[in-house]
Design a protein around this motif. Structure first.
Motif, short mmCIF file in Angstrom:
data_model
loop_
_atom_site.label_atom_id
_atom_site.label_comp_id
_atom_site.label_asym_id
_atom_site.label_seq_id
_atom_site.Cartn_x
_atom_site.Cartn_y
_atom_site.Cartn_z
N GLY A 74 42.41 135.45 -20.60
CA GLY A 74 42.58 135.00 -21.98
C GLY A 74 41.34 135.18 -22.84
N HIS A 75 40.20 135.49 -22.21
CA HIS A 75 38.95 135.68 -22.94
C HIS A 75 38.43 137.10 -22.82
N LEU A 76 39.32 138.01 -22.46
CA LEU A 76 38.92 139.39 -22.21
C LEU A 76 38.32 140.06 -23.44
N HIS A 77 38.78 139.64 -24.63
CA HIS A 77 38.27 140.24 -25.86
C HIS A 77 37.59 139.19 -26.74
N SER A 78 36.95 138.23 -26.10
CA SER A 78 36.25 137.19 -26.85
C SER A 78 34.90 137.70 -27.32
N THR A 83 37.30 149.32 -27.26
CA THR A 83 38.12 148.14 -27.02
C THR A 83 39.17 148.40 -25.95
N VAL A 84 39.78 149.56 -25.99
CA VAL A 84 40.75 149.92 -24.95
C VAL A 84 40.06 150.04 -23.60
N ALA A 85 38.88 150.65 -23.60
CA ALA A 85 38.11 150.78 -22.35
C ALA A 85 37.75 149.40 -21.80
N ALA A 115 40.53 148.02 -19.77
CA ALA A 115 40.59 148.60 -18.43
C ALA A 115 39.52 148.00 -17.53
N LEU A 116 38.30 147.86 -18.06
CA LEU A 116 37.21 147.29 -17.27
C LEU A 116 37.50 145.84 -16.91
N GLY A 117 37.92 145.06 -17.92
CA GLY A 117 38.17 143.64 -17.67
C GLY A 117 39.28 143.41 -16.67
N GLY A 118 40.38 144.16 -16.80
CA GLY A 118 41.48 144.01 -15.85
C GLY A 118 41.07 144.37 -14.44
N THR A 119 40.26 145.43 -14.30
CA THR A 119 39.79 145.84 -12.98
C THR A 119 38.85 144.80 -12.40
N LEU A 148 35.70 156.58 -17.08
CA LEU A 148 34.95 156.61 -18.33
C LEU A 148 34.34 157.98 -18.61
N GLY A 149 34.52 158.91 -17.68
CA GLY A 149 34.05 160.26 -17.92
C GLY A 149 32.79 160.65 -17.19
N VAL A 150 32.25 159.78 -16.32
CA VAL A 150 31.07 160.12 -15.54
C VAL A 150 31.48 161.10 -14.44
#
Length: 211
Positions: A121-125, A152-154, A157-161, A192-194
């Protein structure tokens, strides 16, 4: 995040300590049970403050538990700032965050239980780890280290992982948490493209001690 000035007199210091005690008690309850249904009396008793003190600081239990989550997530973010200071490579910062999180399941179990139960619930805080991760993503995109199209989309993905990794550490304590975190960090960096070889190396660089 701005740091407020310390209380200037005895009354304000005591008031601040009472608020901290209530927040600590709420954090403990969340970590132990995930339940926000505890009575105000039970919270006040755990905090070792008077029942009437509660309403000097919070209008409701909802407000208190929200403050407790924000407090835990901000501590989480500060821990990363402290341990990863001096690292300039955004890819290493992202990988280090994943790997430190896996270790904190053991070193900071209360903190990580709050993240596990309330982090989504705080993923985009605008506090805690989220704002720091967004900063590192944008830095990586600006430098060309990352090729993601939208920070923001990235971050989603990071937060969910990351939350999945934390859940894995609690659900499967028999697994090698360090290796699982390194593998996930490598996958995220590649997303992320690395380049693959670079992502593999970055995800296994030495980590600072959490002691």
């Amino acid at each position: 995040m701005p740091t407020s000035a310390p209380p200037s007199n005895r009354f304000e210091r005591r008031r601040a300590e009472t608020r901290r005690a209530l927040v600590r008690a709420a954090r403990q309850i969340l970590a132990e049970t995930g339940d926000t249904g505890a009575s105000i009396q039970a919270i006040a008793e755990r905090a070792d403050v008077g029942f009437g003190s509660f309403y000097n600081h919070f209008e409701s239990k909802t407000e208190l538990f929200e403050a407790a989550v924000i407090d835990a997530l901000e501590e989480f973010g500060r821990t990363f700032d402290d341990r990863l200071t001096g690292i300039d490579d955004p890819a290493e910062l992202v990988a280090g965050g994943f790997r430190l999180s896996a270790r904190m399941a053991e070193s900071h179990p209360e903190l990580m239980q709050v993240l596990r139960l309330r982090g989504l619930g705080h993923l985009h805080s605008d506090n805690g780890l989220a704002v720091r991760a967004l900063r590192d993503l944008r830095a990586g995109m600006a430098s060309g280290r990352f090729t993601a199209l939208d920070a923001t989309v990235a971050l989603s993905a990071l937060g969910g992982t990351l939350l999945s990794l934390v859940e894995l550490r609690f659900a499967r304590p028999d697994l090698d948490g360090d290796e699982a975190a390194a593998e996930l960090a490598e996958m995220v960096l590649r997303m992320l493209g690395v380049p693959p070889d670079d992502a593999h190396e970055v995800a296994r660089r030495p980590l600072p001690d959490l002691a």
